[in-house]
Design an enzyme around this catalytic site. Structure first.
Site, PDB file in Angstrom:
ATOM      1  N   GLU A   1      25.092 -21.608  52.362  1.00 17.12           N
ATOM      2  CA  GLU A   1      26.157 -21.301  53.309  1.00 17.12           C
ATOM      3  C   GLU A   1      25.797 -19.904  53.818  1.00 17.12           C
ATOM      4  OE1 GLU A   1      31.007 -21.305  53.468  1.00 17.12           O
ATOM      5  OE2 GLU A   1      30.061 -20.169  51.867  1.00 17.12           O
TER       6      GLU A   1
ATOM      7  N   ASP B   1      27.559 -20.970  47.765  1.00 11.87           N
ATOM      8  CA  ASP B   1      28.697 -20.425  48.487  1.00 11.87           C
ATOM      9  C   ASP B   1      28.409 -18.964  48.851  1.00 11.87           C
ATOM     10  OD1 ASP B   1      31.585 -20.726  49.262  1.00 11.87           O
ATOM     11  OD2 ASP B   1      31.808 -19.098  47.817  1.00 11.87           O
TER      12      ASP B   1
END
Length: 601
Positions: free
Chosen positions: A350, A315
């Site tokens: 990401e 993330d």
């Protein structure tokens, strides 16, 4: 280098943690609510203590003494029970409370205790069950099985439920290559949620980076290990979505729970001493600090080596390479590449955060895969009649404009929707976000979703609108399954899951966020299964752009420059080997089919 965490061997239990600026550190052992404190011994920046006997299952925490001067990054408060950053199991979930941030207020009654872990036979570390060009299935563990009618009630919402035959049957029907589990490590609710009667349902606010959340994984490491083994037995890989960009201790108003009370230098600070906020969460972990990288690598080794997972999705991954600016040659990449276990795992970035130069799509190492939000946006815009066939072809062909020439396998993770944003069904059902249930006056979540509602905002029974929405979903799904690269489907999008227009359902642990198995669109689900079967039958076709691929116009001739540049062009086809794909925007249709064998006579 001293191993951090807890180890049991030769009739004793050894505790070790890092706290370089503390003046005293105590190990706290709990028997019921009774607490016994034992002074630890300094060893450089670390503190260690060996206790006689095998203390497996014992509940423990730490307290640290030193200067309390938050303005100078010193947060030592012996009244705060601190969770071991290396804990792998906890006895309860974290709970948010103002007391966590009040100096001198003892928090032993509300902070989880870590458990001395049992000796677990390490998983057999094999080659990842993952194929570039395959299908990644993103799911929220609790939301995915909370309403599943075939999963026994005691298992619903847990990691163990993923090993249930009904769940595995659904994954195999879709030809899933690997499941990607949204965070399953222990997290805490953001401070604003409890007053609103809400909770964090996604888990992107961790405190202990390798401790499994007791609510999702009550069986601890053994439960995750067993579930991974069951999925592996069916040829399905397991990827973990990990959050190493910030922690749930949050900004300067946040609590003292773990790292902040032991080694606040784990967080990145500006020259004036203020916390850097490249995450939007108030604090950012400092990957220029070797101790932060060590914690990250040790957590990944635990999940790969002990639990057997196949890889990781990171993330806000640019944080891993900040120090403070993003560096494509950051130390973490070389350290992963040099590790005998981690170098064999799947790594997915990401590739954006909200810090300076935060959008880094295409700039991660050449063996990393990256979420490609440009695919999502351009495909949506094409079907919304805002983008042309040229841009669509670029996305179908693997996005070489972003990742460069495709010398090896394509690094793009193509997706239409993810946990963050509209579901696929909501993309063709809502023109605007409807996040009122989040308690932020509909201000949170993405404002631009490239979505459309087909003539009515929200649910409707008008046959023409219902048919148009299904046709749009089928067309976009066909586009996804026909694309070069690895594809990702978010759980429930294969059968029209809705979040009632909420495009930021992180705090909706209820019917808004749960997958509704009873009302799923089985026709759409079967359509996705057919698309996936065709793709799965060509395992190498989508890993890289086929060298013999031909782009064709509506007359089955090679696309000319005039065809590519024709205003409002709605037709595109490609053909390679025995596979043909046609895109017909005017007819809301994408066809992917095997070509009949050509006789050699």
């Amino acid at each position: 280098m001293i191993p951090l965490g807890v180890s049991v061997c030769e009739g004793m239990t050894r505790f070790a943690l890092r706290s370089p600026l503390a003046s005293k550190v105590w190990l706290c052992l709990f028997d019921g609510e009774g607490e016994r404190r034992y002074a630890m011994v300094r060893n450089g920046p670390n503190w260690v203590l060996e206790m006689p006997g095998n203390l497996t299952g014992a509940r423990y925490g730490y307290r640290a003494e030193g200067e309390w001067a938050p303005e100078r990054g010193l947060w030592f408060d012996p009244a705060k029970l601190l969770v071991d950053p290396y804990a792998v199991e906890l006895d309860r979930r974290f709970v948010q409370s103002p007391r966590l941030a009040i100096f001198g207020d003892d928090t032993a009654d509300i902070v989880p205790r870590a458990l001395v872990p049992p000796l677990v036979e390490p998983a057999l570390v094999e080659a990842p069950r993952f194929v570039v060009g395959g299908l990644v299935y993103e799911l929220n563990v609790r939301a995915f099985t909370r309403l599943h009618p075939e999963v026994p009630a005691p298992l619903r919402g847990t990691v163990a439920a993923l090993a249930h035959p009904a769940v595995i049957a659904h994954l195999k029907k879709l030809h899933v290559t690997a499941v990607e589990l949204m965070p399953i490590v222990a997290w805490i609710d953001e401070r604003h949620l409890p007053p609103l009667g809400l909770v964090n349902a996604w888990g992107y606010n961790p405190v202990a980076m390798m401790a499994l959340d007791p609510g999702l994984c009550p069986g601890g490491t053994a439960e995750l290990q067993s579930t991974v083994a069951a999925l592996h037995a069916e040829g399905i890989g397991v990827l973990l979505d990990l959050v190493f960009n910030h922690s749930g201790e949050s900004d300067v108003e946040g609590g003292v729970l773990s790292l902040r009370g032991l080694d606040n230098a784990a967080y990145a600070h500006a020259p004036d001493g203020s916390l850097i906020n490249d995450t939007g969460c108030g604090n950012t972990l400092d990957f220029a600090n070797p101790a932060v990288r060590r914690l990250t690598l040790d957590a990944m080794r635990h999940f790969a080596g002990t639990c057997g997972v196949d890889g990781f999705r990171f993330d806000l991954a640019p944080i891993l390479a900040r120090g403070p600016g993003f560096d494509p040659a950051a130390p973490i990449f070389a350290e992963i590449a040099a590790d005998p276990i981690l170098s064999t795992r799947v790594m997915i970035a990401e590739p954006w955060d909200i810090g300076p130069s935060g959008y880094q799509l295409g700039r991660f190492p050449p063996n990393w895969l990256e979420w490609n939000d440009r695919f999502r946006d351009d495909v949506r815009r094409f079907w919304k009649h805002e983008e042309g066939i040229g841009k669509l072809a670029t996305r179908l062909a693997g996005s070489s404009d972003l990742f460069g020439p495709m010398e090896d396998a394509c690094r793009s993770i193509n997706f239409l929707a993810a946990h963050d944003g509209f579901t696929l069904a909501d993309t063709v059902t809502y023109q605007e976000r409807h996040n009122w249930a989040n308690g932020e006056q509909n201000r949170d979540g993405h404002g631009e979703n490239f979505s459309w509602n087909n003539g009515a905002e929200g649910a409707t029974s008008v046959p023409g609108i219902v048919a148009a929405r299904r046709a749009d979903m089928k067309a976009m799904l066909g586009t996804l399954f026909a694309s070069t690269g690895t594809i990702m489907l978010t759980a429930g999008d294969e059968f029209g899951r809705t979040q009632q227009g909420n495009n930021n359902a992180y705090c909706q642990d209820n019917a808004i966020g749960w997958v509704d198995w009873e009302s799923r669109d089985r026709e759409l689900e079967d359509h996705v299964a057919e698309l996936s079967a065709i793709r799965a039958a060509h395992p190498g076709q989508f890993a890289r752009l086929a060298p013999n691929l031909r782009w064709l116009n509506a007359q089955d001739a090679e696309m000319s420059l005039q065809d590519w540049e024709a205003p409002g062009a709605d037709w595109l086809a490609w053909q390679a080997d025995d596979l043909r794909v046609t895109v017909n925007r005017a007819g809301r249709d994408v066809r992917m089919a095997r070509l009949p064998e050509v006789s050699s006579k």
